[in-house]
Design an enzyme around this catalytic site. Structure first.
Site: not given
Length: 234
Positions: A32, A109
């Site tokens: 990202h 994550e």
């Protein structure tokens, strides 16, 4: 041509350009874009206990550049995680390709326990003793309450195996996180857990996966983020 001459011609075995094995999936792992800075007086909102910052202005710019880079690639699907920084990074590409991003929870994550909400960045910046130990031992669960390496490895492997089977012979883009990309590539090579840590925001890494077997075809490609012309992926 004389039959005898044909029989005597030497057999040649030339080096060929790489081609993924039949049935393998090409997985583009996109980190990202840069997210909002952490502030002690303003912790990140949490989604299922994990920090969920939005993209910073530079992260939105990186997202547009990723979209430019991958717009001409044939992609069968675009995946994001439940954390909005991945969806925001994928949005320009998904819009250009007319694809609806699919959410893959298994590639969120690593869970940072008591250091969620932005505290992880502060502890690392301050060279906290626990952060020092985390990097020395290459274990996330040195952080109180954090996800163990074993659990993290298992869920990433399960998710990648499942996606590769779902897109056998195809190509997908997965917008995910630095820890996830690092671990996926470490597992593919049998490397130390933190060997591929911190790929750049907006970078593209390329994994070819067939069943439980993986090979790395590219790591931390950021040519689209520079002023030079991007190198083609194919």
């Amino acid at each position: 041509m004389d039959e005898r001459e044909t029989r005597d011609d030497p057999v040649e075995y030339r080096q060929e350009r790489y081609k993924p094995p039949d049935g393998a999936a090409e997985i583009l792992l996109v980190r990202h874009g840069a997210s909002e800075p952490a502030r002690p007086d303003r912790p990140f909102p949490l989604v299922d206990g994990q920090g969920d910052p939005a993209l910073a202005p530079e992260g939105r710019n990186q997202a547009e550049r990723v979209g430019d880079r991958l717009a001409e690639e044939h992609l069968d699907a675009v995946y994001v995680t439940p954390l909005r920084r991945t969806a925001q990074t994928a949005a320009p590409l998904a819009r250009r390709l007319g694809l609806e991003p699919r959410v893959e929870r298994g590639l969120r994550e690593v869970y940072l326990g008591e250091w969620e909400g932005g505290l992880f960045r502060k502890k690392v910046a301050e060279n906290d003793p626990v952060a020092q130990r985390m990097f020395a031992e290459e274990r996330w669960d040195v952080i109180p309450g954090a996800e163990s390496n074993e659990a993290f490895v298992a869920r990433i492997d399960e998710a990648l195996t499942r996606l590769a089977e779902a897109h056998a012979g195809g190509r997908i883009a997965v917008f995910t996180h630095g820890g996830v990309i690092g671990q996926a590539l470490a597992s593919a090579t049998g490397a130390r857990p933190f060997a591929f840590m911190t790929p750049d925001n907006g970078s593209v890494s390329r994994l070819v996966r067939l069943g439980g077997l993986s090979s790395i075809r590219g790591f931390n490609d950021v040519s689209h983020l520079e002023r030079s012309a991007p190198a083609p992926l194919t």
